[in-house]
Design an enzyme around this catalytic site. Structure first.
Site, PDB file in Angstrom:
ATOM      1  N   ASN A   8       0.903  -1.235   0.005  1.00  0.00           N
ATOM      2  CA  ASN A   8       0.074  -0.070  -0.046  1.00  0.00           C
ATOM      3  C   ASN A   8       1.139   1.312   0.084  1.00  0.00           C
ATOM      4  O   ASN A   8       1.699   1.162   0.762  1.00  0.00           O
ATOM      5  CB  ASN A   8      -1.036  -0.039   1.282  1.00  0.00           C
ATOM      6  CG  ASN A   8      -2.011   0.989   1.075  1.00  0.00           C
ATOM      7  OD1 ASN A   8      -1.589   2.130   1.045  1.00  0.00           O
ATOM      8  ND2 ASN A   8      -3.228   0.727   1.112  1.00  0.00           N
ATOM      9  N   CYS A  10       0.470   4.225   0.896  1.00  0.00           N
ATOM     10  CA  CYS A  10       0.766   4.912   2.205  1.00  0.00           C
ATOM     11  C   CYS A  10       1.542   4.360   3.233  1.00  0.00           C
ATOM     12  O   CYS A  10       2.095   5.139   4.361  1.00  0.00           O
ATOM     13  CB  CYS A  10      -0.742   4.749   2.844  1.00  0.00           C
ATOM     14  SG  CYS A  10      -2.061   5.522   2.250  1.00  0.00           S
ATOM     15  N   SER A  11       2.073   3.285   3.161  1.00  0.00           N
ATOM     16  CA  SER A  11       3.293   2.427   4.058  1.00  0.00           C
ATOM     17  C   SER A  11       4.581   2.786   3.555  1.00  0.00           C
ATOM     18  O   SER A  11       5.112   2.464   2.537  1.00  0.00           O
ATOM     19  CB  SER A  11       2.842   0.976   3.855  1.00  0.00           C
ATOM     20  OG  SER A  11       3.814   0.129   4.129  1.00  0.00           O
ATOM     21  N   PRO A  12       5.163   3.447   4.632  1.00  0.00           N
ATOM     22  CA  PRO A  12       6.948   3.706   4.307  1.00  0.00           C
ATOM     23  C   PRO A  12       7.407   2.233   4.012  1.00  0.00           C
ATOM     24  O   PRO A  12       8.251   2.186   2.933  1.00  0.00           O
ATOM     25  CB  PRO A  12       7.018   4.357   5.571  1.00  0.00           C
ATOM     26  CG  PRO A  12       5.837   5.116   6.115  1.00  0.00           C
ATOM     27  CD  PRO A  12       4.747   4.188   5.956  1.00  0.00           C
TER      28      PRO A  12
END
Ligand SMILES: N[C@@H](CCC(=O)N[C@@H](CS)C(=O)NCC(=O)O)C(=O)O
Length: 215
Positions: A8, A10-12
């Site tokens: 995803n 959004c995930s670093p």
């Protein structure tokens, strides 16, 4: 067959893996997963720890999760050379591992402590102790930087890509003060000039900005 990545933006940690793949010119089959989708029967069979990123390399009949482990695997298996994760120079590799473990065990945990209360709606701002934890972690990173351009020395490594995904996320809600973190800011600006930085990070960084704006 291209290895498959559950991810995803959004995930670093997911964005770190996207950058590693770009850096070595590897095509991945991407499948986006939301937070709620990680605990389905099917996903728990794949990763009982219900985290992303997860890599499935079908050609090798191999599944691995944790961005740092995935990054090392991809460079070893698919990199033209191992400059992103050198194996001949054991001191260099140990230094890169130290930075990777710092990203995993300290920095990302502190990002979560800062952002999860906003995500879960239990707070409308970054809790004070989480902010203090982030400042301390950024201070550690500033002190790790010597005169070399990258965290592992002269050459960029997977540790830089992991830390770039994390620090660029922190910067969205926690602008880095020039006088406090001068070396870290120079390093971050260097990282942002990588040809794949924007493509791999922009959507996730904007989503983090939106999360803060709506909290
Ligand atoms: N150390 C792991 C952390 C992975 C992680 O916690 N990912 C988050 C997304 S940023 C996640 O999947 N959270 C869902 C959960 O823990 O249930 C890595 O580097 O891959």
């Amino acid at each position: 067959m291209a290895p498959k990545l559950f991810y995803n933006e959004c995930s670093p940690p997911c964005r770190a893996v996207l950058m590693v793949a770009k850096a070595i010119g590897l095509e991945l089959e991407l499948e986006e997963k939301d937070h709620e989708e990680l605990k389905t029967e099917e996903m728990l069979q794949i990763n009982p720890q219900h985290t992303i990123p997860v890599l499935i390399d079908s050609d090798e009949d191999f599944t691995i999760w944790d961005s740092h482990a995935i990054a090392g695997y991809l460079v070893e298996k698919y990199g033209e050379d191992n400059s992103l994760y050198p194996k001949d120079d054991i001191k260099k590799r140990a230094l890169i591992n130290q930075r990777l473990f710092f990203d995993d065990g300290i920095l990302f945990e502190r990002i979560k402590a800062a952002l999860y209360p906003l995500k879960l709606g239990t707070s409308d701002q970054v809790p004070e102790d989480a902010a203090d934890g982030l400042i301390e972690a950024l201070g550690f990173l500033e002190s790790f930087m010597g005169d070399d351009p990258w965290f592992g020395g002269d050459d960029i490594s997977i540790a830089d890509l992991a830390l770039l995904a994390s620090v660029s996320t922190i910067e969205v809600f926690f602008p880095l003060e020039e006088d406090r973190f001068p070396k870290l800011i120079d390093w971050l600006n260097r990282g942002k000039e990588l040809p794949y930085f924007e493509e791999c990070n922009r959507k996730g960084l904007d989503a983090t900005k939106d999360l803060l704006a709506t909290s």
